[in-house]
Write an enzyme that holds these catalytic residues in place. Sequence first.
Site, PDB file in Angstrom:
ATOM      1  N   LYS A 152       0.835  -1.207   0.000  1.00  0.00           N
ATOM      2  CA  LYS A 152       0.000   0.000   0.000  1.00  0.00           C
ATOM      3  C   LYS A 152       0.872   1.261   0.000  1.00  0.00           C
ATOM      4  O   LYS A 152       0.619   2.196  -0.750  1.00  0.00           O
ATOM      5  CB  LYS A 152      -0.923  -0.029   1.227  1.00  0.00           C
ATOM      6  CG  LYS A 152      -1.906   1.117   1.291  1.00  0.00           C
ATOM      7  CD  LYS A 152      -3.186   0.721   1.995  1.00  0.00           C
ATOM      8  CE  LYS A 152      -2.999   0.521   3.487  1.00  0.00           C
ATOM      9  NZ  LYS A 152      -2.784   1.784   4.208  1.00  0.00           N
ATOM     10  N   SER A 153       1.898   1.282   0.832  1.00  0.00           N
ATOM     11  CA  SER A 153       2.750   2.481   0.922  1.00  0.00           C
ATOM     12  C   SER A 153       3.408   2.783  -0.424  1.00  0.00           C
ATOM     13  O   SER A 153       3.443   3.935  -0.874  1.00  0.00           O
ATOM     14  CB  SER A 153       3.848   2.258   1.965  1.00  0.00           C
ATOM     15  OG  SER A 153       3.284   2.150   3.246  1.00  0.00           O
TER      16      SER A 153
ATOM     17  N   GLY B 195      -5.273   7.812   5.492  1.00  0.00           N
ATOM     18  CA  GLY B 195      -4.380   8.828   6.043  1.00  0.00           C
ATOM     19  C   GLY B 195      -3.151   9.016   5.166  1.00  0.00           C
ATOM     20  O   GLY B 195      -2.689  10.138   4.960  1.00  0.00           O
TER      21      GLY B 195
ATOM     22  N   ARG C 205      -8.892  11.973  12.380  1.00  0.00           N
ATOM     23  CA  ARG C 205      -7.441  11.797  12.574  1.00  0.00           C
ATOM     24  C   ARG C 205      -6.693  13.136  12.576  1.00  0.00           C
ATOM     25  O   ARG C 205      -7.066  14.059  11.881  1.00  0.00           O
ATOM     26  CB  ARG C 205      -6.899  10.835  11.500  1.00  0.00           C
ATOM     27  CG  ARG C 205      -7.567   9.477  11.647  1.00  0.00           C
ATOM     28  CD  ARG C 205      -7.075   8.475  10.658  1.00  0.00           C
ATOM     29  NE  ARG C 205      -5.681   8.129  10.900  1.00  0.00           N
ATOM     30  CZ  ARG C 205      -5.003   7.303  10.108  1.00  0.00           C
ATOM     31  NH1 ARG C 205      -5.593   6.778   9.037  1.00  0.00           N
ATOM     32  NH2 ARG C 205      -3.752   7.021  10.371  1.00  0.00           N
TER      33      ARG C 205
ATOM     34  N   ASP D  95       1.733  -1.180  11.856  1.00  0.00           N
ATOM     35  CA  ASP D  95       0.401  -1.620  11.423  1.00  0.00           C
ATOM     36  C   ASP D  95       0.092  -3.060  11.832  1.00  0.00           C
ATOM     37  O   ASP D  95      -0.998  -3.563  11.547  1.00  0.00           O
ATOM     38  CB  ASP D  95       0.275  -1.482   9.904  1.00  0.00           C
ATOM     39  CG  ASP D  95       0.286  -0.017   9.476  1.00  0.00           C
ATOM     40  OD1 ASP D  95      -0.137   0.843  10.276  1.00  0.00           O
ATOM     41  OD2 ASP D  95       0.718   0.261   8.344  1.00  0.00           O
TER      42      ASP D  95
ATOM     43  N   ARG E 109      -6.584   2.149  17.662  1.00  0.00           N
ATOM     44  CA  ARG E 109      -6.282   0.736  17.459  1.00  0.00           C
ATOM     45  C   ARG E 109      -5.827   0.037  18.737  1.00  0.00           C
ATOM     46  O   ARG E 109      -5.912  -1.187  18.829  1.00  0.00           O
ATOM     47  CB  ARG E 109      -5.183   0.620  16.409  1.00  0.00           C
ATOM     48  CG  ARG E 109      -5.512  -0.363  15.353  1.00  0.00           C
ATOM     49  CD  ARG E 109      -4.482  -0.376  14.256  1.00  0.00           C
ATOM     50  NE  ARG E 109      -5.127  -0.214  12.972  1.00  0.00           N
ATOM     51  CZ  ARG E 109      -4.490   0.026  11.840  1.00  0.00           C
ATOM     52  NH1 ARG E 109      -3.182   0.159  11.841  1.00  0.00           N
ATOM     53  NH2 ARG E 109      -5.156   0.131  10.716  1.00  0.00           N
TER      54      ARG E 109
ATOM     55  N   ARG F 151      -7.734  -3.372   9.471  1.00  0.00           N
ATOM     56  CA  ARG F 151      -6.819  -4.323  10.127  1.00  0.00           C
ATOM     57  C   ARG F 151      -7.454  -4.973  11.358  1.00  0.00           C
ATOM     58  O   ARG F 151      -7.123  -6.106  11.688  1.00  0.00           O
ATOM     59  CB  ARG F 151      -5.499  -3.631  10.475  1.00  0.00           C
ATOM     60  CG  ARG F 151      -4.784  -3.118   9.224  1.00  0.00           C
ATOM     61  CD  ARG F 151      -3.322  -2.850   9.447  1.00  0.00           C
ATOM     62  NE  ARG F 151      -2.824  -1.913   8.452  1.00  0.00           N
ATOM     63  CZ  ARG F 151      -2.460  -2.234   7.206  1.00  0.00           C
ATOM     64  NH1 ARG F 151      -2.530  -3.483   6.795  1.00  0.00           N
ATOM     65  NH2 ARG F 151      -2.019  -1.314   6.367  1.00  0.00           N
TER      66      ARG F 151
END
Length: 443
Positions: free
Chosen positions: A27-28, A100, A128, A326, A357, A400
């Site tokens: 993803k990054s 984000g 956020r 993560d 989280r 997640r």
Amino acid sequence: MSTAAAKSVAARRSGALQGRLRVPGDKSISHRALIFGALAVGETRIEGLLEGEDVLNTGQAMRAMGAGVEQTGAGAWRVQGVGVGGLAQPANTLDFGNSGTGCRLVMGAVAGCPITATFDGDASLRKRPMRRILDPLREMGARVVVEADGGRLPITLAGARDAIPIVYTTPVPSAQVKSAVLLAGLGAPGTTTVIEREATRDHTEKLLRHFGADIRSEPEGPHGRRISLVGQPELKPAPVTVPADPSSAAFPMVAALLVPGSEVILDAVMTNPLRTGLFTTLREMGAVIEPLDIRDVGEEVADLRVRASVLRGVEVPAARAPSMIDEYPILAVAAAFAEGTTRMRGLKELRVKESDRLAATAAMLRANGVTVDIDGDDLIVEGRGRAPGGGLVATHMDHRIAMAALVMGLASDRPVAVDDAAFIATSFPGFVELMRGLGGELS
Ligand code: S3P
């Protein structure tokens, strides 16, 4: 996303998981490939792009600012870049959905251009904190025209014609903050420097170098880095191969460790050491995870063979958090099935992810009969070698948490259900089908 119907899914105790699979692209790197492709002059080709909702929203934003972003096949994309400083003012609000990373990185890109853009997202993203991004961008000459309470979305940002090159020490370990400052620094006449006390994922640095920028990274203190970028480069298009996402591989990996008799091979998983704190921790717990074929595709990748393993509780040092930030929800699930106590230290940043989280992970375990405690910024899980299950987990719009809970259900005594699995599509489209393909019982 926020208006989509909630989708409840349950996982039940399964027979041995078997098979070979490739999880979706990282993803990054996917976000960054689209953004840097849009800032290069000419055409960048990307293979293996993650086609999850988060990344597609970033592609849409770059398109809205004048780049050509086009799918040419499965995971294959073509980006026609407009050059550093060449982004056009978008006609409408940029909607980043749940992401984000997309939102904060694009804020950096906009801050270094003389355009004004409005950023928004879903209910999770609107909660956020954005000041961590806006503060350095203001120092660089960008102007916050509109912001909601406490520096939250929706935010309208006016970029600078010639951004001011700064030396910035990140107050929290965050690859997003580092990347936003460097992206704004692309528009600055001079050298922008970011100092981080603890090194975070370095995909921005690697990709900027790949696209021809003059960027240097050197050690700073015992765990940190000092990164310097010469501004106003002409970025040259360069092909990007996106490796499989270690943060997604974490879910089938832990499932294979927990379900007795399992053996699974995960293909081409990125093993960049700034991303593999979970693998290190699981090995310390006794996990059998063997790299089969280590190779380089711009990032180091390996096929990983994972066998069901007996796990024991460990202490996870705070210094490891940036390399597995993560992965704590799924590590907490592994810890529940280990023998003994696992203490995960220094998890403050978990409170500002897609959900709180730290609280959501503890609630997920508690709902399924696992003893867990939060002590300051530490999470403590009492492992009993098994988990009772039987709970309904609130996912709080967090992909997640949803995936971690479903993995728990594959090995717990009674099924585990999640209230909403729809958000899994932000990072891991096809997760449920893929786990079923290994033999997991999800419905
Ligand atoms: C990311 C950085 C991390 C991580 C996120 C992706 C990135 O966030 O949690 O999923 O691609 O730069 P922070 O920078 O807030 O730690």
